[in-house]
Motif scaffolding. Structure first.
Motif, mmCIF file in Angstrom:
data_model
loop_
_atom_site.group_PDB
_atom_site.id
_atom_site.type_symbol
_atom_site.label_atom_id
_atom_site.label_comp_id
_atom_site.label_asym_id
_atom_site.label_seq_id
_atom_site.Cartn_x
_atom_site.Cartn_y
_atom_site.Cartn_z
ATOM 1 N N UNK A 199 -4.799 -1.591 -3.314
ATOM 2 C CA UNK A 199 -3.827 -2.496 -2.682
ATOM 3 C C UNK A 199 -2.390 -2.264 -3.134
ATOM 4 N N UNK A 200 -2.188 -1.873 -4.393
ATOM 5 C CA UNK A 200 -0.828 -1.664 -4.890
ATOM 6 C C UNK A 200 -0.235 -0.378 -4.321
ATOM 7 N N UNK A 201 -0.989 0.719 -4.407
ATOM 8 C CA UNK A 201 -0.502 1.993 -3.862
ATOM 9 C C UNK A 201 -0.261 1.869 -2.362
ATOM 10 N N UNK A 202 -1.203 1.260 -1.662
ATOM 11 C CA UNK A 202 -1.085 1.150 -0.209
ATOM 12 C C UNK A 202 0.118 0.301 0.194
ATOM 13 N N UNK A 203 0.406 -0.732 -0.573
ATOM 14 C CA UNK A 203 1.534 -1.605 -0.251
ATOM 15 C C UNK A 203 2.870 -0.921 -0.530
ATOM 16 N N UNK A 204 2.965 -0.246 -1.672
ATOM 17 C CA UNK A 204 4.253 0.304 -2.096
ATOM 18 C C UNK A 204 4.524 1.677 -1.495
ATOM 19 N N UNK A 205 3.503 2.531 -1.440
ATOM 20 C CA UNK A 205 3.743 3.921 -1.054
ATOM 21 C C UNK A 205 2.790 4.421 0.034
ATOM 22 N N UNK A 206 2.436 3.535 0.954
ATOM 23 C CA UNK A 206 1.593 3.970 2.071
ATOM 24 C C UNK A 206 2.255 5.111 2.835
ATOM 25 N N UNK A 207 3.578 5.056 2.988
ATOM 26 C CA UNK A 207 4.287 6.080 3.752
ATOM 27 C C UNK A 207 4.144 7.463 3.129
ATOM 28 N N UNK A 208 4.189 7.535 1.795
ATOM 29 C CA UNK A 208 4.072 8.831 1.119
ATOM 30 C C UNK A 208 2.636 9.348 1.202
ATOM 31 N N UNK A 209 1.672 8.468 0.996
ATOM 32 C CA UNK A 209 0.265 8.870 1.105
ATOM 33 C C UNK A 209 -0.026 9.377 2.517
ATOM 34 N N UNK A 210 0.504 8.685 3.519
ATOM 35 C CA UNK A 210 0.295 9.103 4.909
ATOM 36 C C UNK A 210 0.961 10.449 5.182
ATOM 37 N N UNK A 211 2.123 10.686 4.585
ATOM 38 C CA UNK A 211 2.799 11.978 4.752
ATOM 39 C C UNK A 211 1.936 13.111 4.211
ATOM 40 N N UNK A 212 1.351 12.902 3.033
ATOM 41 C CA UNK A 212 0.468 13.919 2.451
ATOM 42 C C UNK A 212 -0.767 14.099 3.325
ATOM 43 N N UNK A 213 -1.361 12.996 3.738
ATOM 44 C CA UNK A 213 -2.570 13.054 4.580
ATOM 45 C C UNK A 213 -2.318 13.803 5.884
ATOM 46 N N UNK A 214 -1.185 13.569 6.507
ATOM 47 C CA UNK A 214 -0.916 14.125 7.834
ATOM 48 C C UNK A 214 -0.397 15.560 7.805
#
Length: 216
Positions: A199-214
């Motif tokens: 929940x913490x990572x997803x709230x704060x840095x979802x955009x960065x995780x999504x960039x890596x994923x995509x």
């Protein structure tokens, strides 16, 4: 010190637009009422352009004004280069005390790609205990983002992230555990699904995780 045309050029453009309406009005073939309206519009443009030109000349477009204009155009608060290090389906993260969550290795983005790679290589080698000869960095993409900042009481801030892939040829022994400590950093390996489920990572840095994923 006047370092550019700035608003002076705007005044000249407005005057030219006003002058353009004069022949358009006289040769348009419209009735006198519409011709009169076009002529009146041209006079308004010319007077406004002259006023803008005089105002711009009195208030010279100096370095301070230029800086303010650039600052208003560029809302980016922070430019960061992100390093994605993958082991099977897991990525290397460290505990970022500023964000208050686990995050990808990152460093302030330099002015050029070559300098950025040089700084990132030094940072990654020094901070994560891996010789520079044991990995290479590849530029992947750049992404803009806006989100609430934990450093500014939740105010929306603007970010630019540059993503690099780190290809590791020799993994340090310390990295072989799921969680480990290297230098001054607490590190761990996590999958993208685990990051998005946190929940913490997803709230704060979802955009960065999504960039890596995509992009990887």
């Amino acid at each position: 010190m006047q370092i550019g045309f700035g608003p002076i050029a705007n005044g000249v453009v407005i005057i030219i637009e006003g002058l353009f309406y004069i022949p358009a009005a006289l040769t348009s073939g419209l009735d006198q009422i519409f011709q009169g309206l076009l002529l009146a519009l041209s006079i308004i443009f010319i007077f406004y352009g002259v006023w803008s030109l005089i105002t711009a000349c009195r208030n010279k477009y100096d370095a301070i004004t230029l800086y303010e204009d650039i600052a208003n155009m560029d809302r980016t608060e922070r430019r960061s280069s992100i390093i994605a290090v993958k082991d099977a389906n897991r990525y290397l993260l460290y505990r970022d005390l500023g964000w208050g969550c686990d995050f990808f290795p990152n460093h302030a983005t330099a002015s050029s790609t070559d300098e950025d790679v040089r700084q990132l290589t030094t940072y990654f080698a020094d901070e994560f205990g891996i010789p520079a000869k044991d990995f290479t960095l590849s530029h992947i993409c750049v992404k803009d983002s806006e989100k609430p900042s934990t450093d500014h009481d939740g105010e929306v801030r603007y970010y630019e992230y540059t993503l690099y892939r780190a290809s590791v040829t020799v993994m340090p022994d310390a990295w072989r555990s799921t969680e480990f400590h290297v230098g001054a950093k607490d590190c761990r390996w996590m999958t993208l699904d685990e990051m998005l489920a946190d929940p913490v990572i997803n709230k704060i840095n979802h955009d960065v995780v999504a960039m890596v994923r995509d992009n990887l």
